[in-house]
Design an enzyme around this catalytic site. Sequence first.
Site, PDB file in Angstrom:
ATOM      1  N   HIS A 245       0.168   0.084  -1.080  1.00  0.00           N
ATOM      2  CA  HIS A 245       1.196   0.385  -2.080  1.00  0.00           C
ATOM      3  C   HIS A 245       2.457   0.827  -1.368  1.00  0.00           C
ATOM      4  O   HIS A 245       2.386   1.469  -0.314  1.00  0.00           O
ATOM      5  CB  HIS A 245       0.711   1.484  -3.033  1.00  0.00           C
ATOM      6  CG  HIS A 245       1.467   1.508  -4.312  1.00  0.00           C
ATOM      7  ND1 HIS A 245       2.635   2.215  -4.461  1.00  0.00           N
ATOM      8  CD2 HIS A 245       1.254   0.866  -5.488  1.00  0.00           C
ATOM      9  CE1 HIS A 245       3.096   2.020  -5.682  1.00  0.00           C
ATOM     10  NE2 HIS A 245       2.282   1.200  -6.323  1.00  0.00           N
ATOM     11  N   GLU A 308      -4.877  -2.430  -8.918  1.00  0.00           N
ATOM     12  CA  GLU A 308      -5.331  -3.782  -9.245  1.00  0.00           C
ATOM     13  C   GLU A 308      -6.807  -4.016  -8.970  1.00  0.00           C
ATOM     14  O   GLU A 308      -7.419  -4.902  -9.552  1.00  0.00           O
ATOM     15  CB  GLU A 308      -4.498  -4.828  -8.487  1.00  0.00           C
ATOM     16  CG  GLU A 308      -3.001  -4.671  -8.613  1.00  0.00           C
ATOM     17  CD  GLU A 308      -2.480  -4.884 -10.021  1.00  0.00           C
ATOM     18  OE1 GLU A 308      -3.290  -4.845 -10.973  1.00  0.00           O
ATOM     19  OE2 GLU A 308      -1.271  -5.050 -10.174  1.00  0.00           O
TER      20      GLU A 308
HETATM   21  N1  COA Z   1      -3.825  -5.889   3.386  1.00  0.00           N
HETATM   22  C1  COA Z   1      -3.535  -5.992   4.692  1.00  0.00           C
HETATM   23  N2  COA Z   1      -2.445  -5.456   5.260  1.00  0.00           N
HETATM   24  C2  COA Z   1      -1.638  -4.762   4.456  1.00  0.00           C
HETATM   25  C3  COA Z   1      -1.864  -4.602   3.083  1.00  0.00           C
HETATM   26  C4  COA Z   1      -3.017  -5.196   2.545  1.00  0.00           C
HETATM   27  N3  COA Z   1      -3.308  -5.096   1.263  1.00  0.00           N
HETATM   28  N4  COA Z   1      -0.875  -3.857   2.542  1.00  0.00           N
HETATM   29  C5  COA Z   1      -0.034  -3.568   3.538  1.00  0.00           C
HETATM   30  N5  COA Z   1      -0.484  -4.123   4.690  1.00  0.00           N
HETATM   31  C6  COA Z   1       0.112  -4.019   6.020  1.00  0.00           C
HETATM   32  C7  COA Z   1       1.155  -5.093   6.248  1.00  0.00           C
HETATM   33  O1  COA Z   1       0.580  -6.285   6.720  1.00  0.00           O
HETATM   34  C8  COA Z   1       2.034  -4.430   7.262  1.00  0.00           C
HETATM   35  O2  COA Z   1       1.392  -4.514   8.520  1.00  0.00           O
HETATM   36  P1  COA Z   1       2.236  -4.773   9.862  1.00  0.00           P
HETATM   37  O3  COA Z   1       3.139  -3.584   9.985  1.00  0.00           O
HETATM   38  O4  COA Z   1       1.192  -4.873  10.900  1.00  0.00           O
HETATM   39  O5  COA Z   1       2.990  -6.052   9.600  1.00  0.00           O
HETATM   40  C9  COA Z   1       2.017  -2.962   6.835  1.00  0.00           C
HETATM   41  O6  COA Z   1       0.815  -2.780   6.110  1.00  0.00           O
HETATM   42  C10 COA Z   1       3.171  -2.599   5.937  1.00  0.00           C
HETATM   43  O7  COA Z   1       3.317  -3.615   4.964  1.00  0.00           O
HETATM   44  P2  COA Z   1       4.562  -3.743   3.979  1.00  0.00           P
HETATM   45  O8  COA Z   1       4.597  -5.121   3.431  1.00  0.00           O
HETATM   46  O9  COA Z   1       5.806  -3.239   4.634  1.00  0.00           O
HETATM   47  O10 COA Z   1       4.185  -2.695   2.896  1.00  0.00           O
HETATM   48  P3  COA Z   1       4.676  -2.647   1.447  1.00  0.00           P
HETATM   49  O11 COA Z   1       5.048  -1.262   1.169  1.00  0.00           O
HETATM   50  O12 COA Z   1       5.747  -3.647   1.149  1.00  0.00           O
HETATM   51  O13 COA Z   1       3.343  -3.066   0.712  1.00  0.00           O
HETATM   52  C11 COA Z   1       2.249  -4.100  -1.077  1.00  0.00           C
HETATM   53  C12 COA Z   1       3.053  -2.884  -0.598  1.00  0.00           C
HETATM   54  C13 COA Z   1       1.638  -3.747  -2.397  1.00  0.00           C
HETATM   55  C14 COA Z   1       3.195  -5.288  -1.240  1.00  0.00           C
HETATM   56  C15 COA Z   1       1.135  -4.436  -0.050  1.00  0.00           C
HETATM   57  O14 COA Z   1       0.333  -3.304   0.200  1.00  0.00           O
HETATM   58  C16 COA Z   1       0.298  -5.626  -0.467  1.00  0.00           C
HETATM   59  O15 COA Z   1       0.703  -6.759  -0.239  1.00  0.00           O
HETATM   60  N6  COA Z   1      -0.912  -5.376  -1.068  1.00  0.00           N
HETATM   61  C17 COA Z   1      -1.755  -6.452  -1.507  1.00  0.00           C
HETATM   62  C18 COA Z   1      -1.303  -6.971  -2.874  1.00  0.00           C
HETATM   63  C19 COA Z   1      -1.604  -5.975  -3.975  1.00  0.00           C
HETATM   64  O16 COA Z   1      -2.681  -5.430  -4.088  1.00  0.00           O
HETATM   65  N7  COA Z   1      -0.593  -5.782  -4.821  1.00  0.00           N
HETATM   66  C20 COA Z   1      -0.679  -4.879  -5.967  1.00  0.00           C
HETATM   67  C21 COA Z   1       0.139  -3.661  -5.747  1.00  0.00           C
HETATM   68  S1  COA Z   1      -0.079  -2.449  -7.015  1.00  0.00           S
END
Ligand code: COA
Length: 366
Positions: A245, A308
């Site tokens: 998140h 989710e």
């Molecule tokens: N699985 C694997 N790696 C994850 C991850 C996940 N669910 N969520 C974050 N990461 C990792 C990223 O790959 C990144 O790694 P890196 O630094 O080695 O590249 C790091 O954590 C930071 O990711 P970032 O995209 O900057 O974090 P964010 O704050 O934008 O992420 C989400 C938030 C929700 C977009 C992300 O956690 C995600 O894609 N989750 C899966 C989709 C999901 O469940 N969405 C519903 C949200 S309520």
Amino acid sequence: MANGLDDVVAADTVLSDVDGAGGHLTIRGHSLTELAAHWRYGQVVRLLFDGFFDELPGDAELEKAIGDARVEVFERLQPMLTELAPLHIYSAMRAGIALLPDGDGLADALRLTAAPAVLTPALLRLSRGKKPIAPDASADHAADMLKMLGGTASPALAKALDTYLVTVCDHGLNASTFATRVVASTQAGLTSAILAGLGALKGPLHGGAPGPVIEMLDAIEASGDAAAWLRDEIARGERIMGFGHRIYRVRDPRADVLKAVVRRLGARSQTSSGKAGSRLAFAETVEQAALDVLRIAKPQRSIQTNVEFYTALLLEAAGFPEEAFSNVFAAGRVAGWIAHAREQQVTGRMIRPQSRYVGPVPDLVA
Ligand code: COA
């Protein structure tokens, strides 16, 4: 400026607060746990709308007005539904909502509140070759959604769906709520603003995640080795759906609320799919494996279970197919979007940030 606007405060709001470090969600002065335990969705809609509409009635009258709005939306849009049904259920719902009037009044807000709840079951039934079931204005909102779906609308299932709608009704300035506020800030109508929210919610990083959670659980079950499957996925650069998140660094409080709902459903025999109990036990194993794998693979980031993961189990148990999960999310979040749109219209200013140009400059002609 952080890429992704992390930590940028783009609005003052009285609507909700997400405490990412403590793992708390407050909605208009009430904790999520209190709302999920004691409030119905119709009451929460009133809480969110309070102060943003003239002549807002009391709880019982508003719930009745939402029921009337369900009937109105069904009657207005029914002639178009056969055309829309072949589209993906989310696109079809969005297209149906786009046909609603684009005003800023309570009647517009109620139609929009009702629309995802009416369109989703009607479109699902049409896509299966069945006739839509008309809404019942006197029924509770969640119970009526299940009735329109044609599934078992047991009180337990209706309560579970109602708790889900309450749990996802609002959540700070998430991507879809921000999109909604940007459109509302131009003084465009509520339908235009809600369409922006719907567009943002669709993506798999936001409201599109729960469908893939079910696919993931099925794939892990077939593989027979959760940890190995999850490690491979991360090695291929994929994200584990239902985890991580932008704001929460601890467990998303909504995950625990929904897990408790799924647990209660699993303990009863009358769930429509009968899957809640067995799914839950397997999902808990996968959840623990995912947390372990993510802790080792991404030690720099605290990646925890998000809303989710258990949404997927709950909506599956309620009888919704995976492709409609984001529609049901929209049915809950729409009240938050409307309240934010109104708050932006009433108290805000047009949102118009700057970009920094990093492209080539034109040759200067002498
Ligand atoms: N699985 C694997 N790696 C994850 C991850 C996940 N669910 N969520 C974050 N990461 C990792 C990223 O790959 C990144 O790694 P890196 O630094 O080695 O590249 C790091 O954590 C930071 O990711 P970032 O995209 O900057 O974090 P964010 O704050 O934008 O992420 C989400 C938030 C929700 C977009 C992300 O956690 C995600 O894609 N989750 C899966 C989709 C999901 O469940 N969405 C519903 C949200 S309520």
